[in-house]
Each structure stands twice: as structure tokens, then as C-alpha cells.
Design a protein around this motif. Sequence first.
Motif, PDB file in Angstrom:
ATOM      1  N   GLN A  10       0.833  -1.207   0.000  1.00  0.00           N
ATOM      2  CA  GLN A  10       0.000   0.000   0.000  1.00  0.00           C
ATOM      3  C   GLN A  10       0.865   1.254   0.000  1.00  0.00           C
ATOM      4  OE1 GLN A  10      -2.629  -0.551   3.368  1.00  0.00           O
ATOM      5  NE2 GLN A  10      -4.016  -1.853   2.200  1.00  0.00           N
ATOM      6  N   ALA A  11       1.903   1.254   0.818  1.00  0.00           N
ATOM      7  CA  ALA A  11       2.819   2.406   0.838  1.00  0.00           C
ATOM      8  C   ALA A  11       3.553   2.523  -0.493  1.00  0.00           C
ATOM      9  CB  ALA A  11       3.807   2.268   2.000  1.00  0.00           C
ATOM     10  N   LEU A  26      13.965   8.896  -5.720  1.00  0.00           N
ATOM     11  CA  LEU A  26      13.394   7.786  -4.937  1.00  0.00           C
ATOM     12  C   LEU A  26      13.863   7.817  -3.488  1.00  0.00           C
ATOM     13  CD1 LEU A  26      13.793   4.975  -7.615  1.00  0.00           C
ATOM     14  CD2 LEU A  26      11.647   6.021  -6.864  1.00  0.00           C
ATOM     15  N   GLY A  27      15.120   8.163  -3.260  1.00  0.00           N
ATOM     16  CA  GLY A  27      15.638   8.260  -1.893  1.00  0.00           C
ATOM     17  C   GLY A  27      14.907   9.319  -1.088  1.00  0.00           C
ATOM     18  N   GLU A  28      14.556  10.417  -1.740  1.00  0.00           N
ATOM     19  CA  GLU A  28      13.812  11.495  -1.085  1.00  0.00           C
ATOM     20  C   GLU A  28      12.400  11.027  -0.732  1.00  0.00           C
ATOM     21  OE1 GLU A  28      12.605  15.089   0.526  1.00  0.00           O
ATOM     22  OE2 GLU A  28      14.610  14.310   0.166  1.00  0.00           O
ATOM     23  N   ILE A  29      11.768  10.322  -1.643  1.00  0.00           N
ATOM     24  CA  ILE A  29      10.426   9.790  -1.377  1.00  0.00           C
ATOM     25  C   ILE A  29      10.484   8.804  -0.215  1.00  0.00           C
ATOM     26  CG2 ILE A  29       8.558   8.357  -2.325  1.00  0.00           C
ATOM     27  CD1 ILE A  29       9.209   9.676  -5.075  1.00  0.00           C
ATOM     28  N   LEU A  34       9.446   7.489   5.589  1.00  0.00           N
ATOM     29  CA  LEU A  34       9.988   7.118   6.900  1.00  0.00           C
ATOM     30  C   LEU A  34       9.697   8.206   7.929  1.00  0.00           C
ATOM     31  CD1 LEU A  34      13.380   5.572   5.766  1.00  0.00           C
ATOM     32  CD2 LEU A  34      11.561   4.367   7.011  1.00  0.00           C
ATOM     33  N   GLU A  35       9.955   9.455   7.556  1.00  0.00           N
ATOM     34  CA  GLU A  35       9.749  10.570   8.482  1.00  0.00           C
ATOM     35  C   GLU A  35       8.288  10.753   8.849  1.00  0.00           C
ATOM     36  OE1 GLU A  35      11.532  14.159   7.012  1.00  0.00           O
ATOM     37  OE2 GLU A  35      13.572  13.385   7.281  1.00  0.00           O
ATOM     38  N   ASP A  36       7.400  10.535   7.881  1.00  0.00           N
ATOM     39  CA  ASP A  36       5.967  10.706   8.122  1.00  0.00           C
ATOM     40  C   ASP A  36       5.362   9.534   8.903  1.00  0.00           C
ATOM     41  OD1 ASP A  36       6.220  12.989   6.614  1.00  0.00           O
ATOM     42  OD2 ASP A  36       5.182  12.198   4.855  1.00  0.00           O
ATOM     43  N   GLY A  37       6.143   8.506   9.154  1.00  0.00           N
ATOM     44  CA  GLY A  37       5.644   7.346   9.880  1.00  0.00           C
ATOM     45  C   GLY A  37       4.727   6.462   9.059  1.00  0.00           C
ATOM     46  N   ARG A  38       4.760   6.618   7.733  1.00  0.00           N
ATOM     47  CA  ARG A  38       3.848   5.835   6.885  1.00  0.00           C
ATOM     48  C   ARG A  38       4.305   4.389   6.714  1.00  0.00           C
ATOM     49  NH1 ARG A  38       2.179   9.468   1.780  1.00  0.00           N
ATOM     50  NH2 ARG A  38       4.107  10.625   2.082  1.00  0.00           N
ATOM     51  N   LEU A  39       5.485   4.076   7.233  1.00  0.00           N
ATOM     52  CA  LEU A  39       5.986   2.699   7.127  1.00  0.00           C
ATOM     53  C   LEU A  39       5.993   2.006   8.485  1.00  0.00           C
ATOM     54  CD1 LEU A  39       8.981   3.307   4.687  1.00  0.00           C
ATOM     55  CD2 LEU A  39       6.656   2.584   4.146  1.00  0.00           C
TER      56      LEU A  39
END
Length: 152
Positions: A10-11, A26-29, A34-39
Motif C-alpha cells: 500500500q505504501a 526515490l531516496g527522497e520519497i 519514513l519521516e511521516d511514519g507511513r511505514l
Amino acid sequence: MSQARTNARQAAVQALYQWQMSGHNLGEIERQFLEDGRLKDAQKSYFNELLFGIPKNLDTIDQLLAEFIDRPIDKIDPVERAILRIGVYELEHRPDMPYRVILNEGINLAKCFGADGSHKYVNGILDKVAQKKRANEVKRGKGAGSRTQDSE
């Protein structure tokens, strides 16, 4: 397999959508996710495999899709395009995953993120790719493309 792998898919749909639309690094995405906690509840290694593996194999994936789609790849809805690319990548590079699981996950992703009825389109395309790339497995499994309750 697990909910963590489903969450990773989904992520990955969201990240690939962002990459397709913005062209961002891609590294920025990955860093943003990671920072947004979406993983948080996702299998991070699988998310990374999809996020970096699909663009790396994009020509092969899109060539295979082109055999079965009814329009140029860039004319497919970007959400559906991301889902199809994930499914084709998995059919090609993850022989450890049953094709029925890959199709089922693609259908569920389309139901979750795609337009009404897009799951039927995704299922039809991925089913055709599976018949080409996993012919022996499809023959043994009979009923290709039918939704199952198989788990990874």
C-alpha cells in the motif's frame, strides 16, 4: 504472508504514484515516508524492494504490460499504473509468492486506491501476465484470476 507486507504494498503504491507524478528522487520519497511514519506497520525491506526495484526494471515491466493493455502505458490512470507495475514486478521477480496472492493483492490495492471498477481492469491484465510468466503455476492452480483466500 503478513499484514506488514500488505502495508508495504500500500505504501509502495503511494510512493510510486508520487514518483510517477513528480519525478522526485526515490531516496527522497523513501525519506519522506519514513519521516511521516507511513511505514510504521509495513515491512520496510519489501517497501524498499518495490520502490527501488520497479524503477530499476521499468523497461522490462512496461514492455510486458504493453502486450496486454489497451492503450499506451502513460495513458493508464497513474494509480492503476503503479498497481500494475507492482503486480508485474512480483510475477517476474518473486517466484516465492503464489500468483493468486499477487493477483489478489493487486485487486485489493485497486479497490483501496483506484477508481470504481479499476480492480476488474487490474485483475484482467495481471491474470494475462500471470498466464504468460507463470504458465505452469496457473495450469496447476486452475481458475486463474479468480479471487481466493490464499495467504502469502
